[in-house]
Design an enzyme around this catalytic site. Structure first.
Site, mmCIF file in Angstrom:
data_model
loop_
_atom_site.group_PDB
_atom_site.id
_atom_site.type_symbol
_atom_site.label_atom_id
_atom_site.label_comp_id
_atom_site.label_asym_id
_atom_site.label_seq_id
_atom_site.Cartn_x
_atom_site.Cartn_y
_atom_site.Cartn_z
ATOM 1 N N GLY A 212 0.799 -1.226 0.000
ATOM 2 C CA GLY A 212 0.000 0.000 0.000
ATOM 3 C C GLY A 212 0.823 1.263 0.000
ATOM 4 C CG HIS A 213 3.994 4.074 1.852
ATOM 5 N ND1 HIS A 213 4.962 4.575 1.008
ATOM 6 C CD2 HIS A 213 3.694 5.086 2.715
ATOM 7 C CE1 HIS A 213 5.235 5.825 1.339
ATOM 8 N NE2 HIS A 213 4.489 6.149 2.372
ATOM 9 C CD GLU A 321 0.012 11.509 5.989
ATOM 10 O OE1 GLU A 321 0.669 11.954 6.926
ATOM 11 O OE2 GLU A 321 0.188 10.372 5.497
ATOM 12 C CD GLU A 337 4.325 13.131 5.222
ATOM 13 O OE1 GLU A 337 5.038 12.264 5.761
ATOM 14 O OE2 GLU A 337 3.303 12.859 4.565
ATOM 15 C CB CYS A 339 7.948 12.393 4.087
ATOM 16 S SG CYS A 339 8.814 11.732 5.525
ATOM 17 C CB CYS A 414 8.016 9.023 8.276
ATOM 18 S SG CYS A 414 6.684 10.229 8.175
#
Length: 653
Positions: A212-213, A321, A337, A339, A414
């Site tokens: 999923g990521h 997000e 974000e 990241c 993260c």
């Protein structure tokens, strides 16, 4: 004038040959790569980025092990190894990645010079990771400790392959920086396990699935580059092409709504989208896949034109997000974000190498100086997960990871180690080379080199616009020194030896100023970029900032903070665009910045009673209020003093 030439080959051109496969950075092209450019070597010796990297090396990185210990990440590895007893700690199944990103950052830092303390911390943590790995190669403390060893049953949320990707990237960095194989052996064993499990129907492998990521995909490409094992590249290609086929329910959030090759815009969770696109660029680079390259070019343009904030920030929604609709670019609810900024730099750098085009490094510059750098405090000890463009008067902070106040660490941590690894490896995103010459993408004081070509640079950028280059080493043949002239720059001056030029007789080619000649050691080139402050307006389709302007100078976006502008809030400020912007060099402010003084007034706003809406009468109200001068600071430096209001976009009179 030195004769210009093109540096961008077709998608089928051979890879740059002199340095391919030799760099120690995060991206190292394979011997058969179909890229226009290869990363060059850069030593950052002084100046703006040297200061930020020194803080990272001296403050941020050494604190990492302590913070990972206090958050439970390291103890989870001990638990998985059976070395201690207790319970898993952490709010998410992917907390292992905080450890891996710190290891990657520490590796890039060690590549710059020895540190006994950092070596000791890294060796201890590498041992923990190796001890936690299961005999068949699997490694994920959440599933080993919380899920009773259950594997790959929750690919949408479990992040098992995402964690594997960050482990692989850490291992590649560790091997390139130290030459040691311990962590690389762990990563290869895990990658071999994944390769034995995942594949297309009919391949004889039990699972046709994706994480999923996205993250493991680009890591597998780099593992292929490090080891020469083609099956890692093929596995990365399998994963990239299985997104968009409903394996995760067909949701845009996890990049499963439409295959990447068919997509016409970026969507869903911003970091997931960008990591997937970075992998696609890597695959196009190594295989010459023209369709993947075209998709990357198409989606990058869609992102920059319709879904990128002025700061380079990405992500419109807190809830998922994710990217919003085209031109949906809010201010106080901007997610942006940290990241996502890092992922944007990683993807754009791969596209710059693949295509040879300067526009990708234009976005990298904007993102580095603004959306990315705001994510870490000036002292290197506190962080922002989200990076809004406005904090209102009377703002009630939600706290936690979505706070607009700098935080020591996060439940979802993260971003901090991600910032650490980009700062520690930053020199690998600044320059490139090919058989024709050396390209300068970003300006720092230091030394740029590729093969037999090297130049020394001295600059006070971004506070001063003069960049002076001196040739140090050169082959006997003619070669081209290419300088990126930033997208924001409307004019420039150039001096090559005793000859002077400007933009009228030194034409740009796709953003590059290309100087081809036979060079000699000691030859000088001076590029002057005017750094006059400027007002910037957005596309009128960006509803959130219609009727507003922002202040920029060079690559820096500016903002107003309450602490610099007492006597009222920031919600009642109106800027007068007819008045000049004045520079205010402040060595005492925020580590030394050039502030900008702007003129305007504060609105006199009548008490609205119980209803805050009035008839406009078909006519805009006349300006009303006291004339005031306001002080604007670089956006990257906000939230470093006291809590209060902040805004980038300012209404005009």
């Amino acid at each position: 004038m030195p004769r210009p030439h093109s540096v961008a080959p077709s998608s089928s051109a051979p890879a740059p040959s002199e340095q391919a496969g030799k760099t120690t950075g995060p991206v190292r092209l394979g011997p058969g790569a179909k890229a226009a450019l290869a990363p060059a070597d850069v030593e950052v010796r002084a100046g703006f980025w040297s200061t930020r990297r020194e803080v990272n090396a001296r403050i941020s990185l050494p604190q990492g092990p302590q913070l990972l210990e206090s958050a439970g990440n390291l103890n989870n590895l001990r638990l998985a190894a059976g070395a201690v007893e207790g319970e898993f700690r952490g709010a998410y199944p992917f907390v292992d990645t905080d450890v891996y990103k710190w290891l990657e950052a520490a590796s890039w830092q060690l590549a710059q010079g020895p540190s006994a303390a950092l070596e000791a911390d890294m060796a201890r943590i590498v041992d923990l990771v190796a001890d936690a790995q299961q005999p068949d190669g699997y490694l994920n403390t959440w599933f080993q400790l919380v899920k009773g060893g259950e594997r790959y049953k929750d690919l949408r949320w479990g992040h098992e392959l995402y964690c594997a990707g960050h482990l692989i990237q850490a291992a590649v960095a560790h091997h390139r920086a130290t030459g040691r194989t311990q962590l690389l052996d762990v990563a290869r064993k895990f990658a071999d396990h994944i390769d034995s499990v995942f594949g297309l129907p009919g391949s004889g492998k039990p699972i046709d699935g994706i994480d999923g990521h996205p993250e493991v995909e680009t890591a597998l490409v780099e593992l292929y580059r490090e080891t020469g094992e083609r099956r890692y590249l093929d596995l990365a290609g399998y994963f990239v092409d299985r997104f968009g086929h409903g394996l995760l329910g067909g949701e845009a959030y996890c990049q499963d709504r439409v295959p990447l090759r068919e997509a016409d815009t970026v969507e869903g969770h911003a970091v997931r989208q960008l990591y997937l696109l970075a992998a696609a660029a890597d695959l196009a680079t190594e295989t010459g896949d023209a369709e993947l390259r075209a998709a990357g070019e198409r989606l990058w343009r869609a992102m920059t034109v319709t879904k990128t904030h002025l700061t380079g920030g990405l992500g419109a929604h807190h809830d998922e997000e994710d990217f919003g609709d085209p031109y949906e670019l809010p201010n106080e609810r901007a997610y942006c974000e940290t990241c996502a900024a890092i992922a944007s730099v990683q993807w754009s750098w791969r596209m710059a190498l693949l295509t040879g085009e300067a526009r990708y490094s234009d976005l990298i510059e904007r993102t580095l100086y603004n959306s990315f750098l705001a994510g870490v405090s000036l002292d290197g000890e506190r962080w922002l997960y989200v990076n809004p463009l406005q904090v209102r008067d009377g703002h009630t902070d939600p706290g936690g990871d979505q706070s607009a106040r700098r935080t020591r660490w996060f439940r979802c941590a993260c971003c901090p180690p991600n910032v650490m690894r980009l700062l520690a490896s930053l020199e690998h995103y600044l320059s490139s080379g090919d058989e024709q010459g050396l390209q300068i993408h970003q300006f720092v004081t230091g030394r740029y080199s590729y093969g037999a070509m090297s130049v020394r640079a001295e600059t006070g950028y971004p506070w001063h616009g003069t960049i002076a280059f001196t040739v140090e080493e050169t082959p006997e043949r003619p070669w081209t020194l290419s300088l990126r002239v930033p997208q924001w720059c409307r004019e420039f001056r150039l001096r090559v030896g005793e000859l002077s030029y400007d933009q009228t007789d030194a034409p740009l080619s796709d953003g590059w100023l290309r100087l081809e000649r036979s060079w000699a050691p000691g030859d000088s080139v001076i590029l002057e970029l005017p750094l006059d402050p400027r007002l910037t307006a957005a596309d009128p389709r960006v509803d959130a900032v219609r009727g507003c302007v922002a202040i920029e100078r060079g690559p820096l976006v500016y903002c107003l903070e309450q602490v610099d502008n007492p006597g009222g809030g920031l919600d009642d400020i109106v800027l007068d665009p007819s008045r000049p912007l004045a520079l205010d060099h402040r060595p005492d402010l925020l580590g030394g910045v050039t502030a900008i003084v702007v003129s305007g007034h504060r609105r006199r706003i009548a008490d609205p009673g119980w209803w805050p809406y009035v008839s406009a009468g078909g006519k805009a109200p006349e300006p009303d209020g006291d004339a005031v001068e306001f002080t604007a600071i670089p956006y990257y430096a906000w939230a470093n003093r006291q809590d209060g209001a902040m805004r980038v976009w300012l209404p005009t009179s």
